[in-house]
Write a protein that holds these residues in place. Structure first.
Motif, PDB file in Angstrom:
ATOM      1  N   GLY A 402       6.885  -1.225 -13.259  1.00  0.00           N
ATOM      2  CA  GLY A 402       7.701  -2.324 -12.756  1.00  0.00           C
ATOM      3  C   GLY A 402       7.314  -2.886 -11.351  1.00  0.00           C
ATOM      4  N   GLY A 403       6.067  -2.600 -11.113  1.00  0.00           N
ATOM      5  CA  GLY A 403       5.429  -3.661  -9.852  1.00  0.00           C
ATOM      6  C   GLY A 403       5.853  -2.608  -8.761  1.00  0.00           C
ATOM      7  N   LEU A 404       6.168  -1.494  -8.685  1.00  0.00           N
ATOM      8  CA  LEU A 404       6.523  -0.950  -7.508  1.00  0.00           C
ATOM      9  C   LEU A 404       5.362  -0.416  -6.794  1.00  0.00           C
ATOM     10  N   MET A 405       5.860  -0.175  -5.544  1.00  0.00           N
ATOM     11  CA  MET A 405       4.562   0.299  -4.646  1.00  0.00           C
ATOM     12  C   MET A 405       4.952   1.768  -4.612  1.00  0.00           C
ATOM     13  N   ASP A 406       3.944   2.895  -4.882  1.00  0.00           N
ATOM     14  CA  ASP A 406       4.269   4.184  -4.612  1.00  0.00           C
ATOM     15  C   ASP A 406       3.415   4.519  -3.532  1.00  0.00           C
ATOM     16  N   THR A 407       4.048   4.681  -2.409  1.00  0.00           N
ATOM     17  CA  THR A 407       3.027   5.054  -1.273  1.00  0.00           C
ATOM     18  C   THR A 407       2.373   6.564  -1.364  1.00  0.00           C
ATOM     19  N   ILE A 408       1.170   6.602  -1.239  1.00  0.00           N
ATOM     20  CA  ILE A 408       0.741   7.988  -1.379  1.00  0.00           C
ATOM     21  C   ILE A 408       0.364   8.500   0.263  1.00  0.00           C
ATOM     22  N   ILE A 409      -0.265   7.594   1.076  1.00  0.00           N
ATOM     23  CA  ILE A 409      -0.339   8.050   2.471  1.00  0.00           C
ATOM     24  C   ILE A 409       0.372   7.113   3.324  1.00  0.00           C
ATOM     25  N   PRO A 410       1.629   7.364   3.952  1.00  0.00           N
ATOM     26  CA  PRO A 410       2.168   6.396   4.852  1.00  0.00           C
ATOM     27  C   PRO A 410       1.363   6.088   6.099  1.00  0.00           C
ATOM     28  N   ARG A 411       1.772   4.954   6.589  1.00  0.00           N
ATOM     29  CA  ARG A 411       1.341   4.414   7.776  1.00  0.00           C
ATOM     30  C   ARG A 411       1.423   5.310   8.883  1.00  0.00           C
ATOM     31  N   ASN A 412       0.390   5.211   9.962  1.00  0.00           N
ATOM     32  CA  ASN A 412       0.279   6.145  11.013  1.00  0.00           C
ATOM     33  C   ASN A 412       0.111   7.728  10.570  1.00  0.00           C
ATOM     34  N   THR A 413      -0.407   7.738   9.394  1.00  0.00           N
ATOM     35  CA  THR A 413      -0.932   9.195   9.160  1.00  0.00           C
ATOM     36  C   THR A 413      -2.265   9.245   9.874  1.00  0.00           C
ATOM     37  N   LYS A 414      -2.570  10.375  10.082  1.00  0.00           N
ATOM     38  CA  LYS A 414      -3.655  10.898  11.117  1.00  0.00           C
ATOM     39  C   LYS A 414      -4.695  10.977  10.353  1.00  0.00           C
ATOM     40  N   VAL A 415      -6.068  10.620  10.406  1.00  0.00           N
ATOM     41  CA  VAL A 415      -7.089  10.575   9.473  1.00  0.00           C
ATOM     42  C   VAL A 415      -8.044  11.718  10.063  1.00  0.00           C
ATOM     43  N   PRO A 416      -9.077  12.382   9.032  1.00  0.00           N
ATOM     44  CA  PRO A 416      -8.855  12.241   7.818  1.00  0.00           C
ATOM     45  C   PRO A 416      -7.744  12.912   7.137  1.00  0.00           C
ATOM     46  N   HIS A 432      -5.695   4.701 -21.847  1.00  0.00           N
ATOM     47  CA  HIS A 432      -6.088   4.093 -20.785  1.00  0.00           C
ATOM     48  C   HIS A 432      -4.977   4.065 -19.716  1.00  0.00           C
ATOM     49  N   LEU A 433      -5.323   4.365 -18.488  1.00  0.00           N
ATOM     50  CA  LEU A 433      -4.305   3.912 -17.259  1.00  0.00           C
ATOM     51  C   LEU A 433      -5.176   3.368 -16.159  1.00  0.00           C
ATOM     52  N   LYS A 434      -4.544   2.033 -15.957  1.00  0.00           N
ATOM     53  CA  LYS A 434      -4.806   1.408 -14.919  1.00  0.00           C
ATOM     54  C   LYS A 434      -4.267   1.767 -13.544  1.00  0.00           C
ATOM     55  N   VAL A 435      -5.137   2.121 -12.402  1.00  0.00           N
ATOM     56  CA  VAL A 435      -4.735   2.440 -11.209  1.00  0.00           C
ATOM     57  C   VAL A 435      -5.128   1.319 -10.345  1.00  0.00           C
ATOM     58  N   SER A 436      -3.918   0.662  -9.597  1.00  0.00           N
ATOM     59  CA  SER A 436      -4.086  -0.412  -8.670  1.00  0.00           C
ATOM     60  C   SER A 436      -3.991   0.163  -7.355  1.00  0.00           C
ATOM     61  N   ILE A 437      -4.731  -0.119  -6.572  1.00  0.00           N
ATOM     62  CA  ILE A 437      -4.628   0.418  -5.032  1.00  0.00           C
ATOM     63  C   ILE A 437      -3.983  -0.745  -4.204  1.00  0.00           C
ATOM     64  N   PHE A 438      -3.085  -0.367  -3.272  1.00  0.00           N
ATOM     65  CA  PHE A 438      -2.314  -1.504  -2.452  1.00  0.00           C
ATOM     66  C   PHE A 438      -2.385  -0.781  -1.284  1.00  0.00           C
ATOM     67  N   GLN A 439      -2.303  -1.759  -0.038  1.00  0.00           N
ATOM     68  CA  GLN A 439      -2.050  -1.351   1.413  1.00  0.00           C
ATOM     69  C   GLN A 439      -0.762  -2.141   1.921  1.00  0.00           C
ATOM     70  N   GLY A 440      -0.003  -1.701   2.499  1.00  0.00           N
ATOM     71  CA  GLY A 440       1.302  -2.366   2.951  1.00  0.00           C
ATOM     72  C   GLY A 440       2.654  -1.652   2.835  1.00  0.00           C
ATOM     73  N   GLU A 441       3.471  -2.198   3.324  1.00  0.00           N
ATOM     74  CA  GLU A 441       5.045  -1.330   3.647  1.00  0.00           C
ATOM     75  C   GLU A 441       5.972  -1.812   2.909  1.00  0.00           C
ATOM     76  N   ARG A 442       5.730  -3.042   2.031  1.00  0.00           N
ATOM     77  CA  ARG A 442       6.872  -3.468   1.164  1.00  0.00           C
ATOM     78  C   ARG A 442       7.094  -2.736  -0.185  1.00  0.00           C
ATOM     79  N   ASP A 443       8.345  -2.614  -0.776  1.00  0.00           N
ATOM     80  CA  ASP A 443       8.706  -1.859  -1.971  1.00  0.00           C
ATOM     81  C   ASP A 443       7.841  -2.450  -3.247  1.00  0.00           C
ATOM     82  N   LEU A 444       7.732  -4.052  -3.382  1.00  0.00           N
ATOM     83  CA  LEU A 444       6.916  -4.343  -4.459  1.00  0.00           C
ATOM     84  C   LEU A 444       5.470  -4.836  -4.168  1.00  0.00           C
ATOM     85  N   ILE A 445       4.682  -4.321  -4.996  1.00  0.00           N
ATOM     86  CA  ILE A 445       3.254  -4.550  -4.795  1.00  0.00           C
ATOM     87  C   ILE A 445       2.924  -6.102  -4.847  1.00  0.00           C
ATOM     88  N   LYS A 446       3.494  -6.788  -5.221  1.00  0.00           N
ATOM     89  CA  LYS A 446       3.082  -8.144  -5.209  1.00  0.00           C
ATOM     90  C   LYS A 446       3.298  -8.787  -3.672  1.00  0.00           C
TER      91      LYS A 446
END
Ligand code: AMP
Length: 614
Positions: A402-416, A432-446
């Motif tokens: 559905g074009g939703l962003m599923d956050t795996i590492i939230p912002r302000n997480t300490k690295v590594p 096949h499974l397409k894995v598209s990676i995004f950066q940002g805070e919005r709920d929709l990847i677009k």
């Protein structure tokens, strides 16, 4: 695109005697670049024989024979061959042409839109094109050779500093430049963190500390607020202006003289203005003659001339404090970086603003390089008491149904940081499974920024929902992201390192954060609707499968009722609100639940019968 053979011209290209390798600290600056090493336990900055204050001015000249000349010699061509002489290449790192178009007029050379997949800017010199990574690599190669000649050892490993606001792409670009120059970049360190280290912050300390680093150089201004606890540095906030610095102070003096003297070409006074500025750091008046002109300036007039520039930096400091979430009173120290902080009026303004101890004993041009050398020493295993960490500025995640962003590492997480989650397929027999990676805070990847994508291939055919796909994000200390996908039942595995398609400016990053807040409610509603639609679609698929598999015993009425419910739900998925979808889905589930139980009983008894027969 034709590539020319590049000869890098350096003072002395002979191999040094000793072959043992050390790790150096490099401050790859906008105007000057420096190398620092630890000698007898102290960080020292290597000086060039030309007496220039840094080791190498960050300037590259391409001469008519396509020879690359770097540093002090290249500086000589700034006025005579501006279109073949590249300065400030650091400003171009990880940027697209679009990011820089507004600033094009202030550069003396030509920048063009990159035609490559990455869309990053290229510099055009005659009929050749250079990436900012290549340009920075020429500076790094030159630094490496110059430093090797001074210390008589080969240099293979380095720590390189970057501004705290550099994003993943800019950090990766810096790392790539190092690699091109034949250096293994062990770590990319934030400049304010390096400055803190040079002052010994973080060494032998366990209580929490808050540090402001005020960095006013020749062309850029940064203010960063850091916190440090248990040897972990965190950048709480960073602000600044990438086009504000000592050059603007020089211009203010030139304007002043121009108003009083009415000169035909005020630009010729720039050098005299810089001379006046530097003199007024230690004396109350300045006077010189320039082409029969008598030029004068006293410190009161000078302070009044730079008041607005200083005020601008103070506004940024106030913003950084407010973004950091700490009170100004909680600051333990403020560290001065950059040649322009030698100006007494600026020192005082910074001290007055932060109301805390000002650290200015280390040469402000060298403090970052020295900190990088200390970090190198830590990595060499010579100091075990300290660990350096930063945080990721934007959330990282993947696209889900559905074009939703599923956050795996939230912002302000300490690295590594490593984080993972399990997913599955949504279609029977999906290979096949397409894995598209995004950066940002919005709920929709677009609305977020795409960093890359890859396809996990050859998943063995299984019904939807059965494959177990583990997606893992590994974010290293430089903010470089590796994404791994593995189907756990078959061990099929793929991974990529993220290379962004576009540079992102700090303004854009700020905009993304602000938008995420202002659209938060709207986004939440959209997410809820898409989640309801996705769930409903899978219930529809399951119901259709159920009807097909249980046709023999379902009555005609039961079948048509089920079909009605399904069609009704399909209609709501297309046009209904979230609540309408959930209500219709509940009704379908209520109707089908008793039928599903009968089906289960029938299956169980069939199974038992088969066992008895066996
Ligand atoms: P950086 O980029 O850190 O090398 O800073 C260079 C800037 O510092 C240039 O604009 C110099 O003119 C300026 N600068 C160096 N020394 C002084 C000084 N004593 N007083 C004022 N500005 C200085």
């Amino acid at each position: 695109m034709a590539k020319i053979p590049i000869n890098i011209k350096t003072g002395n290209t002979e191999q040094p005697e000793s072959q043992s390798s050390i790790i150096v600290g490099i401050d790859l600056g906008t105007t000057n670049s420096l190398v620092s090493i630890i000698k007898d336990g102290e960080a020292i900055v290597l000086k060039s024989s030309s007496g220039h204050k840094g080791l190498v001015p960050s300037i590259i000249h391409f001469d008519d024979n396509n020879t690359v000349i770097v540093g002090t010699q290249a500086k000589g061509f700034l006025d005579s061959k501006p279109d073949q002489t590249i300065y400030s290449s650091k400003r171009l790192m990880g940027k697209s042409y679009k990011d820089l178009a507004a600033k094009e007029a202030v550069l003396g050379y030509t920048i063009i839109e990159g035609q490559q997949e990455d869309s990053l800017v290229r510099v055009k010199v005659k009929d050749q094109y250079f990436s900012p990574i290549e340009l920075s690599s020429y500076i790094l190669s030159n630094l490496k050779v110059e430093a090797e000649n001074i210390i008589g050892q080969t240099i293979e490993k380095a720590v390189i500093t970057v501004p705290a606001y550099f994003n993943d792409v800019q950090r990766q670009a810096t790392r790539d430049a190092g690699k091109l120059a034949g250096l293994e970049v062990l770590r990319i360190v934030n400049e304010p963190t390096a400055a803190s280290l040079a002052y010994g912050v973080g060494i032998d300390q366990t209580e929490e500390q808050h540090i402001a680093v005020y960095d006013l150089g020749g062309g850029t201004f940064d203010i960063s607020i850091l916190s440090l606890q248990d040897g972990i540095f965190e950048v709480l906030s960073t602000h600044g202006d990438t086009f504000l610095g000592g050059d603007d102070i020089d211009k203010a003096i030139v304007n002043h003289w121009n108003q009083t003297l009415k000169l035909p070409d005020p630009s010729v006074l720039r050098l005299a203005a810089e001379e006046a500025k530097i003199a007024l750091s230690t004396q109350a008046t300045f006077s010189t003659t320039y082409h029969d002109l008598s030029l004068k300036l006293d410190v009161q007039t000078f302070n009044a001339l730079i008041k607005d520039i200083v005020q601008k930096t103070m506004t940024a400091c106030a913003q950084a404090i407010s973004d950091s979430g700490i009170d100004k009173e909680a600051l333990d120290k403020v560290i001065l970086v950059g040649g322009s902080t030698r100006i007494p009026y600026i020192k005082k303004a910074v001290g007055d603003f932060f109301q805390t101890e000002v650290y200015d004993k280390i040469n402000p041009d060298e403090v970052v390089a020295k900190g990088a050398a200390i970090q190198a020493d830590i990595l060499a295993g010579n100091r075990k008491d300290i660990l350096l960490l930063d945080v990721t500025p934007l959330s990282l995640g993947i696209e889900t149904v559905g074009g939703l962003m599923d956050t795996i590492i939230p912002r302000n997480t300490k690295v590594p940081h490593r984080a993972g989650r399990q997913y599955t397929t949504s279609v029977d027999g999906q290979k096949h499974l397409k894995v598209s990676i995004f950066q940002g805070e919005r709920d929709l990847i677009k609305d977020n920024r795409k960093l890359g994508e890859f396809i996990l291939q050859n998943i063995p055919p299984m019904p939807a929902g059965i494959p177990k796909i583990d997606i893992h994000f590994i974010l290293d200390t430089d903010g470089i992201l590796t994404v791994k996908a593995k189907e756990l039942r078959s061990n099929t595995e793929t991974q990529i390192q993220v290379h962004s398609q576009y540079g992102i400016s700090e303004e854009e990053m700020g905009k993304m954060l602000v938008e995420s807040l202002s659209f938060a409610k709207d986004d939440m509603q959209k997410r809820a609707l898409i989640e309801a639609q996705t769930e409903a679609k899978s219930v529809i698929l399951a119901s259709e499968k159920f009807i097909a598999q249980n046709k023999e015993w379902l009555s005609k009425e039961q079948q048509s009722s089920l079909i009605n419910h399904v069609q009704h739900l399909e209609e709501k998925v297309r046009n209904g609100s979230k609540d309408e979808i959930l209500n219709t889905m509940d009704k379908l589930n209520e109707y089908s639940r008793p039928l599903a139980e009968i089906a289960l009983d029938k299956n169980v008894s069939k199974h038992l019968k088969n066992q008895q027969l066996d």
